[in-house]
Design an enzyme around this catalytic site. Structure first.
Site, PDB file in Angstrom:
ATOM      1  N   ARG A  49     -34.460-133.833 -43.951  1.00 45.06           N
ATOM      2  CA  ARG A  49     -33.440-134.057 -42.936  1.00 45.06           C
ATOM      3  C   ARG A  49     -32.072-133.714 -43.512  1.00 45.06           C
ATOM      4  O   ARG A  49     -31.458-134.544 -44.177  1.00 45.06           O
ATOM      5  CB  ARG A  49     -33.455-135.523 -42.481  1.00 45.06           C
ATOM      6  CG  ARG A  49     -34.796-135.994 -41.953  1.00 45.06           C
ATOM      7  CD  ARG A  49     -34.730-137.484 -41.642  1.00 45.06           C
ATOM      8  NE  ARG A  49     -36.015-137.998 -41.161  1.00 45.06           N
ATOM      9  CZ  ARG A  49     -36.235-139.269 -40.867  1.00 45.06           C
ATOM     10  NH1 ARG A  49     -35.249-140.159 -41.007  1.00 45.06           N
ATOM     11  NH2 ARG A  49     -37.417-139.670 -40.452  1.00 45.06           N
ATOM     12  N   ASP A  51     -28.088-133.106 -43.472  1.00 41.47           N
ATOM     13  CA  ASP A  51     -27.000-133.755 -42.746  1.00 41.47           C
ATOM     14  C   ASP A  51     -26.211-132.747 -41.926  1.00 41.47           C
ATOM     15  O   ASP A  51     -26.400-131.526 -42.048  1.00 41.47           O
ATOM     16  CB  ASP A  51     -26.060-134.460 -43.725  1.00 41.47           C
ATOM     17  CG  ASP A  51     -26.702-135.642 -44.428  1.00 41.47           C
ATOM     18  OD1 ASP A  51     -27.639-136.220 -43.856  1.00 41.47           O
ATOM     19  OD2 ASP A  51     -26.266-135.973 -45.549  1.00 41.47           O
ATOM     20  N   TYR A 109     -31.427-128.658 -54.277  1.00 46.50           N
ATOM     21  CA  TYR A 109     -30.179-128.434 -53.552  1.00 46.50           C
ATOM     22  C   TYR A 109     -29.145-127.807 -54.481  1.00 46.50           C
ATOM     23  O   TYR A 109     -29.132-128.072 -55.686  1.00 46.50           O
ATOM     24  CB  TYR A 109     -29.611-129.755 -53.023  1.00 46.50           C
ATOM     25  CG  TYR A 109     -30.283-130.290 -51.781  1.00 46.50           C
ATOM     26  CD1 TYR A 109     -29.794-129.968 -50.512  1.00 46.50           C
ATOM     27  CD2 TYR A 109     -31.383-131.133 -51.872  1.00 46.50           C
ATOM     28  CE1 TYR A 109     -30.392-130.477 -49.366  1.00 46.50           C
ATOM     29  CE2 TYR A 109     -31.996-131.639 -50.735  1.00 46.50           C
ATOM     30  CZ  TYR A 109     -31.489-131.308 -49.483  1.00 46.50           C
ATOM     31  OH  TYR A 109     -32.090-131.808 -48.350  1.00 46.50           O
ATOM     32  N   ARG A 195     -24.531-135.512 -51.802  1.00 53.72           N
ATOM     33  CA  ARG A 195     -23.077-135.510 -51.580  1.00 53.72           C
ATOM     34  C   ARG A 195     -22.412-136.710 -52.265  1.00 53.72           C
ATOM     35  O   ARG A 195     -21.297-136.599 -52.769  1.00 53.72           O
ATOM     36  CB  ARG A 195     -22.793-135.486 -50.084  1.00 53.72           C
ATOM     37  CG  ARG A 195     -23.235-134.177 -49.421  1.00 53.72           C
ATOM     38  CD  ARG A 195     -23.333-134.324 -47.914  1.00 53.72           C
ATOM     39  NE  ARG A 195     -22.064-134.732 -47.350  1.00 53.72           N
ATOM     40  CZ  ARG A 195     -21.941-135.294 -46.154  1.00 53.72           C
ATOM     41  NH1 ARG A 195     -23.015-135.531 -45.411  1.00 53.72           N
ATOM     42  NH2 ARG A 195     -20.747-135.624 -45.692  1.00 53.72           N
TER      43      ARG A 195
END
Length: 256
Positions: A49, A51, A109, A195
């Site tokens: 999922r 963001d 990521y 993040r």
């Protein structure tokens, strides 16, 4: 039959991957296109999922269909129907025991940071206006591999059953003069985790947080102890691995 879709997307115009009421999502857009082409309601399940505003050069999703499909033709038609910011690279039949989300063994990521103003990096990289000590940030990042509970970097009030993750890689690298990339690989990620980690590492790079302070943030298991979440526009999902394939690379297209 179960099929894996390998795709990429620019997340700028979307409120993340997951379907949300009154908001445009990548999942809903892909699901609607498949439903139109297959002429039956088709549910799509993604590997993760992302963001709001987050991108993916490699996303995997699965859907089920009762009949055999010409995957090349479906891939071609999907790309004609989908908007320009979503690209399907290939569709392949897989064993029905494989699940796009739960069968994935790792995700990677990348987060991009640049230190000087650039009109060409601003959409997909975060400009930092102060000098950063990337050596210190790398030493702090290495500490992540020593822990499994990342509550301090998770968005609060989520539906996650556990905040345990196994991080196997976390490092900063200068990819071009003045531009740095943070790479992190784990078996799973919590909402907002990357993040929040980047935001906290930047505090280390600014000299506002020591190595011991960073360790205390992790061990505190409290989101209030960590740094602010950095903007989503500079975050990319770049790789997903599964037990029956070495790497799932959406950057290698097999159809137009």
């Amino acid at each position: 039959m179960r099929y894996f879709i390998h795709l990429s997307f620019d997340g700028t115009a979307y409120h993340g991957w997951q379907i949300q009421p009154h908001s445009t999502s990548v999942q809903q857009t892909l699901q609607d296109a498949l439903t139109t082409l297959l002429r039956r309601q088709t549910e799509v399940v993604g590997a993760g999922r992302t963001d709001t505003g987050v991108h993916a050069t490699c996303m995997v999703a699965h859907f089920d269909h009762p009949e055999a499909i010409d995957t090349y033709q479906l891939c071609y038609k999907l790309n004609k129907l989908l908007p320009p910011d979503i690209a399907v690279h290939r569709i392949e039949p897989v064993d029905e025991s494989l699940h796009a989300r739960f069968s994935a063994t790792s995700r990677t990521y990348h987060y991009f940071v640049h230190l000087q103003k650039s009109p060409f990096r601003r959409a997909y990289s975060w400009q930092v206006f102060m000098p950063l000590d990337f050596e210190a940030m790398n030493r702090a990042a290495a500490l992540l591999l020593q822990y499994t509970d990342f509550t301090s970097f998770s968005k609060v009030d989520t539906d996650a059953k556990t905040n345990l993750c196994t991080v196997s890689c976390a490092r900063w690298e200068e990819v071009e003069p003045g531009q740095w990339r943070f790479e992190i690989t784990a078996n799973r990620f919590l909402r907002n985790m990357v993040r929040a980690i980047v935001g906290t590492l930047v505090e280390v790079g600014r000299g506002k947080l020591s190595m011991e302070g960073f360790r205390q943030v992790i061990e505190g298991k409290n989101r209030c102890l960590a740094g602010e979440s950095v903007p989503g526009k500079a975050l990319f999902l770049v790789d997903i691995t599964y037990p029956q394939s070495n790497h799932t690379k959406a950057s290698v297209p097999s159809c137009g």
